[in-house]
Design a protein around this motif. Sequence first.
Motif, PDB file in Angstrom:
ATOM      1  N   HIS A 274      -0.312   2.298   4.241  1.00 46.03           N
ATOM      2  CA  HIS A 274      -1.393   1.811   3.380  1.00 46.03           C
ATOM      3  C   HIS A 274      -1.102   2.307   1.965  1.00 46.03           C
ATOM      4  N   PHE A 275      -0.900   1.395   1.058  1.00 42.92           N
ATOM      5  CA  PHE A 275      -0.520   1.810  -0.297  1.00 42.92           C
ATOM      6  C   PHE A 275      -0.969   0.760  -1.307  1.00 42.92           C
ATOM      7  N   THR A 276      -1.008   1.176  -2.558  1.00 50.67           N
ATOM      8  CA  THR A 276      -1.277   0.272  -3.672  1.00 50.67           C
ATOM      9  C   THR A 276      -0.157   0.413  -4.684  1.00 50.67           C
ATOM     10  N   ALA A 277       0.440  -0.703  -5.038  1.00 49.35           N
ATOM     11  CA  ALA A 277       1.514  -0.703  -6.033  1.00 49.35           C
ATOM     12  C   ALA A 277       0.945  -1.169  -7.365  1.00 49.35           C
ATOM     13  N   GLU A 278       1.248  -0.425  -8.407  1.00 48.53           N
ATOM     14  CA  GLU A 278       0.772  -0.768  -9.736  1.00 48.53           C
ATOM     15  C   GLU A 278       1.934  -0.692 -10.715  1.00 48.53           C
ATOM     16  N   GLY A 279       1.894  -1.520 -11.716  1.00 44.62           N
ATOM     17  CA  GLY A 279       2.975  -1.575 -12.694  1.00 44.62           C
ATOM     18  C   GLY A 279       3.240  -3.025 -13.037  1.00 44.62           C
ATOM     19  N   GLN A 280       4.514  -3.420 -13.007  1.00 40.83           N
ATOM     20  CA  GLN A 280       4.844  -4.811 -13.285  1.00 40.83           C
ATOM     21  C   GLN A 280       4.191  -5.743 -12.270  1.00 40.83           C
ATOM     22  N   LEU A 281       4.097  -5.262 -11.024  1.00 42.77           N
ATOM     23  CA  LEU A 281       3.414  -6.001  -9.976  1.00 42.77           C
ATOM     24  C   LEU A 281       2.271  -5.151  -9.449  1.00 42.77           C
ATOM     25  N   SER A 282       1.156  -5.782  -9.183  1.00 43.92           N
ATOM     26  CA  SER A 282       0.013  -5.060  -8.629  1.00 43.92           C
ATOM     27  C   SER A 282      -0.369  -5.704  -7.299  1.00 43.92           C
ATOM     28  N   TYR A 283      -0.329  -4.924  -6.248  1.00 36.07           N
ATOM     29  CA  TYR A 283      -0.716  -5.435  -4.936  1.00 36.07           C
ATOM     30  C   TYR A 283      -0.993  -4.259  -4.010  1.00 36.07           C
ATOM     31  N   THR A 284      -1.746  -4.550  -2.960  1.00 36.02           N
ATOM     32  CA  THR A 284      -2.086  -3.558  -1.945  1.00 36.02           C
ATOM     33  C   THR A 284      -1.515  -4.015  -0.610  1.00 36.02           C
ATOM     34  N   GLY A 285      -0.972  -3.078   0.118  1.00 31.93           N
ATOM     35  CA  GLY A 285      -0.434  -3.395   1.435  1.00 31.93           C
ATOM     36  C   GLY A 285      -1.034  -2.496   2.498  1.00 31.93           C
ATOM     37  N   LEU A 286      -1.386  -3.084   3.628  1.00 32.56           N
ATOM     38  CA  LEU A 286      -1.805  -2.330   4.802  1.00 32.56           C
ATOM     39  C   LEU A 286      -1.041  -2.911   5.981  1.00 32.56           C
ATOM     40  N   LEU A 287      -0.028  -2.188   6.420  1.00 32.74           N
ATOM     41  CA  LEU A 287       0.903  -2.685   7.435  1.00 32.74           C
ATOM     42  C   LEU A 287       0.861  -1.789   8.669  1.00 32.74           C
ATOM     43  N   PHE A 288       1.079  -2.411   9.819  1.00 37.78           N
ATOM     44  CA  PHE A 288       1.058  -1.692  11.080  1.00 37.78           C
ATOM     45  C   PHE A 288       2.314  -1.998  11.893  1.00 37.78           C
ATOM     46  N   VAL A 360       9.845  -3.830  -1.520  1.00 40.49           N
ATOM     47  CA  VAL A 360       9.016  -2.626  -1.437  1.00 40.49           C
ATOM     48  C   VAL A 360       8.408  -2.473  -0.047  1.00 40.49           C
ATOM     49  N   LEU A 361       7.916  -3.575   0.516  1.00 39.88           N
ATOM     50  CA  LEU A 361       7.307  -3.515   1.850  1.00 39.88           C
ATOM     51  C   LEU A 361       8.309  -3.022   2.885  1.00 39.88           C
ATOM     52  N   THR A 362       9.527  -3.517   2.807  1.00 36.22           N
ATOM     53  CA  THR A 362      10.570  -3.108   3.747  1.00 36.22           C
ATOM     54  C   THR A 362      10.861  -1.619   3.620  1.00 36.22           C
ATOM     55  N   LYS A 363      11.001  -1.167   2.387  1.00 39.03           N
ATOM     56  CA  LYS A 363      11.281   0.254   2.159  1.00 39.03           C
ATOM     57  C   LYS A 363      10.137   1.130   2.670  1.00 39.03           C
ATOM     58  N   ARG A 364       8.907   0.709   2.438  1.00 34.70           N
ATOM     59  CA  ARG A 364       7.746   1.498   2.886  1.00 34.70           C
ATOM     60  C   ARG A 364       7.724   1.629   4.410  1.00 34.70           C
ATOM     61  N   VAL A 365       7.990   0.528   5.100  1.00 33.47           N
ATOM     62  CA  VAL A 365       7.980   0.565   6.565  1.00 33.47           C
ATOM     63  C   VAL A 365       9.103   1.458   7.091  1.00 33.47           C
ATOM     64  N   LEU A 366      10.299   1.314   6.529  1.00 29.54           N
ATOM     65  CA  LEU A 366      11.430   2.118   6.997  1.00 29.54           C
ATOM     66  C   LEU A 366      11.219   3.601   6.684  1.00 29.54           C
ATOM     67  N   ASP A 367      10.634   3.910   5.546  1.00 31.48           N
ATOM     68  CA  ASP A 367      10.343   5.308   5.218  1.00 31.48           C
ATOM     69  C   ASP A 367       9.351   5.906   6.219  1.00 31.48           C
ATOM     70  N   GLU A 368       8.357   5.113   6.599  1.00 32.01           N
ATOM     71  CA  GLU A 368       7.374   5.598   7.570  1.00 32.01           C
ATOM     72  C   GLU A 368       8.021   5.798   8.939  1.00 32.01           C
ATOM     73  N   LEU A 369       8.909   4.904   9.318  1.00 31.66           N
ATOM     74  CA  LEU A 369       9.610   5.069  10.592  1.00 31.66           C
ATOM     75  C   LEU A 369      10.527   6.287  10.569  1.00 31.66           C
ATOM     76  N   ALA A 370      11.086   6.585   9.392  1.00 36.76           N
ATOM     77  CA  ALA A 370      11.918   7.782   9.276  1.00 36.76           C
ATOM     78  C   ALA A 370      11.087   9.040   9.517  1.00 36.76           C
TER      79      ALA A 370
END
Length: 642
Positions: A274-288, A360-370
């Motif tokens: 669960h994260f919020t990205a801010e900067g050049q792109l702004s979006y929120t992700g909640l992935l399971f 970004v979504l891919t990196k976030r999921v892989l980091d969480e799996l790590a």
Amino acid sequence: MSETVQPFEAEVGRVLDLVVNSLYKEREIFLRELVSNASDACDKLRYASLSQPELLGTDTELKIEIFADPDAALLTIRDNGIGMDRDELVANLGTIARSGTARFVDALGQQRKDEQAASKGSSDVKLIGQFGVGFYAAFMVADRVVVQSRKAGEEASWLWASDGRQGFTVSEAQEPGPRGTAITLHLKDDAKEFLSEWKLKEIIRRYSDHIAFPILLDVKAKAGDTKTEPKAPEKVNEGGALWTRPKSEITDEQYKEFYHHVAHAFDDPFARVHFTAEGQLSYTGLLFVPSMKPFDLYDPKRRHGVKLYVKRVFITDDAEALMPRYLRFVAGVVDSEDLQLNVSRETLQHGSVVARMKKVLTKRVLDELAKKAKEDGYDKFWTDFGPVLKEGLYEDHENREKLLEIARFRSTHDAGWTTLEAYLGRMKDGQDAIYYITGESVAALRTSPQLEVARAKGVEVLLFEDPVDEFWLPEIGTHQGKALKSLTKSDVDLSSIKSDDKAEPEPEKAPEDQARLDKLIAKLKLTLEGQVQDVRVSKRLKESAVCLVAADQGMDLRLERLLKHHESFTGQSQPILEVNPDHELIKKLETMLEADGQGSELDDMAFLLLDQARIIEGEPVPDPGAFSRRMSRYLAKSLVAA
């Protein structure tokens, strides 16, 4: 209009039979599933109305209504969402669209048998959620279900009805009815508790509190009840987009129930991001990430379960470009502030904004799996999802190192899982490569002749059984400066690696013995010409007489079998036959050739050796009849000699 009676698909009937007769616990989840479907219908209409505002008409406030009539034992869940026409009713309620229905039924039946044998309670509900047949959960509490639906923008309203046993009827309703879908359950005698106001409120707040649309509850007073004051339908859920709340305000239970809703799943999530990205792109992700493997995980048509929202408005659940295919088990939502509400399909598939979000979504999921990889329970997750994640090792060059970090492998070191890092730490003196072998199963690989010298020297070998391994291993080539080498290739030489034991080096063969061996190999080459590329002395065999290997630059034998199976390769490569000069059988063949200068009897033996090597390798014997005749002749001779 007369009713049209249609039977369920055969497998749907079996599913319904199991649902009706086996699910005795947690029956309340039926309401969660129906409310979740109603929410999806409202989401779809809200998005469709962006380009076709006339679809909303005068009924612009999207909502979900639940009506309970205790006297009639009726419970109705109604939405004013997108609705369905006749064909959609048949397709969505008369069939199970996802693949693997038979496997689901077989697994469900087998689990029931196992649990009865172990005297355990039923957990069938998890399997049903895993497969995704949530609508049919209604038959846990109802002996008849009637669905009335009118699709947005159309005049006709349709009725679908079923008792969950004999099939279903579809007919045009006499009255058009409001837009959307109303599901009326004729409750069983033992399900009357679901007409209670407090019970319904408890279920909705537990499972569906996060639904973004208002859920209105209206419980009719029983006949003769003069004490209960009539009241307007009551909004029960808190509503609002869960992903927009601060993480500190969301409980684990709320996360879990949102996962159940967005993934239409019954298991608990293995991991969440669960994260919020801010900067050049702004979006929120909640992935399971699920903890239970979906039955259609390997279905080519399966896509990820991440829904795309723009400014809290649902856009699509078909944005394939949001996640790589090897993460197709991930579910959740992504809510963008940068995309337009009328975003085109072309932008979703090829736009730079979506591509950057995917990264970004891919990196976030892989980091969480790590992170999860360091915890107990990860090995079970890898067992279920590892073969799919390994697709990324072939496809995703950018995240390859991260994938290798979280990957787990079988090896000859022990019966458990290991990592490449652990393998590197156990490498022998003089070992300059990571050795592996591929095959149909780990159990069969552990007895492979190609392992004999490696085992004798204490060299660890990685064991790969998944078809995808044949593709990513050659693609990677090296890891941390160490080449990945297949023991099934002819160029493998372990002679420079120091052995665990203090055994003396093998003495060189006497000239006359070498001459006899050379003569035998020449004879085998001549006899097997056209069947093998070469016959040579093996540096990998200790106990077995022969084995097959691929040429240095040739295709691995198992990869060739896989490609032929999928009709992607029609050629016929010739392997190399390796012989063990110290094996008793090879020595006796040398003696046989000495006694018979022409070696006529050796022709049959040469083909027997080749077929033996084929069988060990998992290759088909091209002429089983000839193999059987040759084997019978030599068995008969051995019995006479005995």
